[in-house]
Write a protein that holds these residues in place. Structure first.
Motif, PDB file in Angstrom:
ATOM      1  N   ASP A 111      -6.075   5.296 -13.284  1.00 31.93           N
ATOM      2  CA  ASP A 111      -4.683   6.165 -12.479  1.00 31.93           C
ATOM      3  C   ASP A 111      -4.701   4.537 -11.706  1.00 31.93           C
ATOM      4  O   ASP A 111      -3.047   4.215 -11.871  1.00 31.93           O
ATOM      5  CB  ASP A 111      -5.735   6.181 -11.292  1.00 31.93           C
ATOM      6  N   HIS A 112      -5.066   3.703 -11.130  1.00 32.07           N
ATOM      7  CA  HIS A 112      -4.434   1.847 -11.001  1.00 32.07           C
ATOM      8  C   HIS A 112      -3.800   1.246 -12.117  1.00 32.07           C
ATOM      9  O   HIS A 112      -3.293   0.950 -11.994  1.00 32.07           O
ATOM     10  CB  HIS A 112      -6.024   1.492 -10.531  1.00 32.07           C
ATOM     11  N   ARG A 134      -0.196   2.914 -12.641  1.00 27.62           N
ATOM     12  CA  ARG A 134       0.165   3.076 -11.688  1.00 27.62           C
ATOM     13  C   ARG A 134       1.340   1.558 -11.697  1.00 27.62           C
ATOM     14  O   ARG A 134       2.103   1.345 -11.742  1.00 27.62           O
ATOM     15  CB  ARG A 134       0.037   3.054 -10.136  1.00 27.62           C
ATOM     16  N   SER A 178       0.799  -1.358   0.302  1.00 30.07           N
ATOM     17  CA  SER A 178      -0.010  -0.665  -0.035  1.00 30.07           C
ATOM     18  C   SER A 178       1.197   0.749  -0.125  1.00 30.07           C
ATOM     19  O   SER A 178       0.709   2.297  -0.673  1.00 30.07           O
ATOM     20  CB  SER A 178      -0.935  -0.034   1.331  1.00 30.07           C
ATOM     21  N   GLU A 179       2.049   0.954   0.911  1.00 31.78           N
ATOM     22  CA  GLU A 179       2.705   2.361   0.905  1.00 31.78           C
ATOM     23  C   GLU A 179       3.238   3.075  -0.448  1.00 31.78           C
ATOM     24  O   GLU A 179       4.009   3.967  -0.850  1.00 31.78           O
ATOM     25  CB  GLU A 179       4.161   2.351   1.527  1.00 31.78           C
ATOM     26  N   GLU A 200       2.009   7.290  -7.507  1.00 29.97           N
ATOM     27  CA  GLU A 200       1.071   8.127  -7.628  1.00 29.97           C
ATOM     28  C   GLU A 200       1.970   9.493  -8.492  1.00 29.97           C
ATOM     29  O   GLU A 200       1.378   9.532 -10.375  1.00 29.97           O
ATOM     30  CB  GLU A 200       0.303   9.006  -6.333  1.00 29.97           C
ATOM     31  N   TYR A 239       2.681   1.700  -3.706  1.00 31.74           N
ATOM     32  CA  TYR A 239       1.088   1.862  -4.595  1.00 31.74           C
ATOM     33  C   TYR A 239       1.073   3.758  -4.493  1.00 31.74           C
ATOM     34  O   TYR A 239       0.804   4.036  -5.640  1.00 31.74           O
ATOM     35  CB  TYR A 239       0.015   0.880  -3.891  1.00 31.74           C
ATOM     36  N   LYS A 240       0.976   4.485  -2.986  1.00 30.86           N
ATOM     37  CA  LYS A 240       0.865   5.794  -2.876  1.00 30.86           C
ATOM     38  C   LYS A 240       2.566   5.937  -3.207  1.00 30.86           C
ATOM     39  O   LYS A 240       1.863   7.183  -3.737  1.00 30.86           O
ATOM     40  CB  LYS A 240       1.104   6.089  -1.231  1.00 30.86           C
ATOM     41  N   GLY A 241       3.228   5.236  -3.389  1.00 33.16           N
ATOM     42  CA  GLY A 241       4.638   6.306  -3.962  1.00 33.16           C
ATOM     43  C   GLY A 241       4.260   6.019  -5.910  1.00 33.16           C
ATOM     44  O   GLY A 241       5.317   6.935  -6.172  1.00 33.16           O
TER      45      GLY A 241
END
Length: 415
Positions: free
Chosen positions: A267-268, A271, A218-219, A225, A221-223
């Protein structure tokens, strides 16, 4: 009533020049030390200042003989860098008598070992030992890392070889050959799965077999963006430029041509494709340098993941390098396939991925079969550069179990 005061007295060196000896055993701990008798040997050359302090400590148990020395390769480096003391407390007087101490590393000694050979090796390595001691005490962090890497890569001596042989004989006598063969087969299965992503074979849905969170946290995945923004806002002109410059993998370019309209899904996928593209390029290298071999906009979190999980440290010409070995290449391939499965609804074109990663078809299929995928043929997509059938990987429930290759071939019957 006043509390009793304790004091200590330093006794210095003993009259005969003998310090208290502390023995530690390299291969375990003693269960009963009271039954051991130690013998100390000192160098007779009192005139030589370098030899007069050389000592050898020996002892023998009911199973092995042990030898320790304060010089040569088997000596503990801490003796030359630190001082040690042993205190004996008199409970009645409250006085502690402190003596100088010296540590010995007791190593197993096997019959038939040549003492002359050991002595020659120690003499030949004495200069290296001195240099290593200087590096351990005063060297830079880079020198210390290089020293540790060299020690880790040293080949075992004859003593270790004999010890392993004896241990193997004991295991064979205890477990038997048949049990060992079964264990070896089980270990082979485990070794094959070492390079695969975490697999939940008992899952009831394809998306839970190779979970997305096990591929991209999850971390992480945020990075993704910010760096994936160009993929999220891709245009037909951008795709045309990518094809002309061959700056991205063909699989990623093909998927960018069919981006979802929905903002969240778009967006998904952006990434996932950005991370997949970086992972494919990463797997094409042999030696990785963080500053030059990764995209400048790659987040530090992603850089750390790639270097930690997909490279191995190798010592070469005095330097530590991050190398992508054959096993790491297989691991990258497995993660690429698993992520492509999530992008393509759990079926993907293995032939395109194989060419992007510059693998042979057999190697790609080996990894796909190890992941339990179903392999089928597919006509080459429109616009492709060839007319041959492509291999398609499909994740089905339950996973496919393949028989290992390499069995005996059937003989052709003679007419």
């Amino acid at each position: 009533m006043a509390a009793a005061r304790a004091s200590w007295v330093y006794s210095g060196d003993q009259p005969d020049g003998q310090n208290v000896l502390l023995a530690q055993f390299a291969n375990g701990k003693l269960q009963n030390s009271s039954t051991l008798d130690f013998t100390l040997y000192k160098n007779k050359d009192e005139a030589n200042p370098r030899k007069k302090h050389q000592k050898i400590l020996v002892t023998e148990t009911d199973r092995l003989s042990y030898v320790g020395s304060n010089f040569g390769t088997g000596a503990l480096k801490c003796n030359s860098l630190s001082r040690y003391f042993v205190g004996v407390l008199n409970k009645d007087s409250g006085e502690m008598e402190v003596f100088d101490a010296e540590q010995f590393n007791m190593q197993p000694f096997f019959p038939g070992e040549s003492t002359n050979t050991i002595t020659e090796e120690k003499v030949e390595k004495s200069y290296r030992d001195k240099v290593d001691s200087l590096i351990e005490a005063f060297g830079t962090n880079k020198q210390k890392r290089a020293l540790n890497a060299r020690k880790m890569n040293q080949v075992g001596s004859e003593t270790l070889s004999e010890a392993v042989t004896k241990a193997a004989e004991n295991i064979i006598e205890t477990k038997g050959v048949e049990a060992l063969v079964k264990d070896a087969a089980q270990h082979d299965v485990q070794d094959v799965s070492l390079f695969l992503p975490p697999c939940h074979a008992e899952a009831d849905q394809p998306e839970n077999v190779y979970k997305f969170d096990d591929l991209i946290s999850s971390e992480e995945y945020k990075g993704l963006e910010i760096p994936s923004a160009p993929f999220r806002n891709i245009t037909s002109e951008d795709i045309k430029t990518m094809l002309e410059n061959k700056s991205h993998s063909f699989f990623v370019i093909e998927e960018l041509q069919s981006m979802p309209v929905d903002e969240k899904s778009r967006d998904h996928k952006a990434r996932c494709l950005w991370f997949l593209d970086v992972l494919i390029k990463f797997g094409l290298q042999k030696v990785v340098k963080k500053k030059t071999d990764l995209p400048p906009d790659c987040p530090h979190l992603i850089v750390g993941k790639l270097m930690k999980h997909f490279t191995v440290l190798s010592y070469n010409n005095g330097h530590l390098q991050n190398v992508i070995s054959a096993s790491m290449k297989a691991k990258i391939t497995a993660y690429v396939i698993a992520l492509a499965m999530h992008i393509n609804n759990f079926q993907t074109n293995l032939t395109i991925l194989q060419r992007d990663m510059r693998l042979t078809e057999n190697r790609m299929l080996e990894v796909a079969k190890a992941m339990g995928l179903k392999i089928s043929k597919k006509k080459s997509p429109l616009g492709a550069f060839d007319d041959e059938d492509h291999k398609l990987g499909i994740l089905t429930i339950p996973l496919i179990s393949y028989q290992p290759s390499g069995g005996r071939r059937k003989r052709k019957k003679m007419a």
